[in-house]
Design a protein around this motif. Structure first.
Motif, short mmCIF file in Angstrom:
data_model
loop_
_atom_site.label_atom_id
_atom_site.label_comp_id
_atom_site.label_asym_id
_atom_site.label_seq_id
_atom_site.Cartn_x
_atom_site.Cartn_y
_atom_site.Cartn_z
N TRP A 181 -4.13 9.80 -2.26
CA TRP A 181 -4.98 8.63 -2.42
C TRP A 181 -4.19 7.42 -1.94
O TRP A 181 -2.98 7.36 -2.09
N THR A 182 -4.89 6.45 -1.40
CA THR A 182 -4.25 5.20 -1.01
C THR A 182 -4.34 4.25 -2.20
O THR A 182 -5.43 4.00 -2.71
N LYS A 229 0.86 -1.20 0.00
CA LYS A 229 0.00 0.00 0.00
C LYS A 229 0.88 1.23 0.00
O LYS A 229 1.91 1.27 0.68
N THR A 257 -5.27 -1.00 -6.86
CA THR A 257 -6.49 -0.39 -6.34
C THR A 257 -6.20 1.05 -5.94
O THR A 257 -5.06 1.43 -5.64
N GLN A 258 -7.26 1.84 -5.96
CA GLN A 258 -7.20 3.22 -5.47
C GLN A 258 -8.32 3.39 -4.48
O GLN A 258 -9.49 3.16 -4.81
N ASP A 259 -7.96 3.73 -3.26
CA ASP A 259 -8.93 3.87 -2.17
C ASP A 259 -9.82 2.64 -2.05
O ASP A 259 -11.02 2.73 -1.85
N THR A 291 0.84 5.81 -0.46
CA THR A 291 0.10 7.07 -0.48
C THR A 291 0.58 7.83 -1.71
O THR A 291 1.75 8.18 -1.82
#
Length: 133
Positions: free
Chosen positions: A67-68, A51, A78-80, A53
């Protein structure tokens, strides 16, 4: 009448061929992966598998985000928390993008605690991005 039937059959065969060609071209254009990912693969031992940022700065504008994001071993990211697209890697360079915007790509150098690179999008704009753990 026989000549008309032969012409009609030929025209029909041509039309079917045109539709098949158009359908194949449309399917190819709908490929959701960044073009580079047709050549390169996700790396199973990549330090990118984590993960991060993410923030970005388009054409000298202010930074946006964060965004994570998370890069997964199956070649998706993945985004968020929602699937965002596909990724691949060539050496230390990661390439990732969105399926609904195939000309939007991010390319960056993967480090242990950061990924830094450039982005470009369909409208011809460019920018920079960074992702940190």
């Amino acid at each position: 009448a026989e000549m008309r039937r032969q012409i009609s059959k030929s025209a029909l065969v041509c039309l079917v061929g045109l539709f098949a060609t158009a359908a194949a071209a449309q399917e190819k254009a709908a490929d959701p992966n960044p073009l580079a990912c047709g050549v390169y693969e996700p790396q199973p031992n990549s330090p990118a598998l984590a993960k991060w940022t993410l923030r970005q700065r388009d054409d000298g504008a202010d930074w946006t985000g964060p965004w994570t994001i998370e890069f997964k071993a199956d070649g998706t990211w993945t985004q968020d928390g929602a699937k965002a697209g596909s990724w691949c890697q060539n050496g230390d360079t990661i390439i990732f993008g969105f399926p609904n915007s195939v000309r939007t790509t991010y390319r960056g150098a993967v480090g242990v605690t950061s990924i830094q690179g450039v982005e470009s999008w369909d409208g011809g704009g460019t920018g920079i991005f960074e992702a940190t753990r």
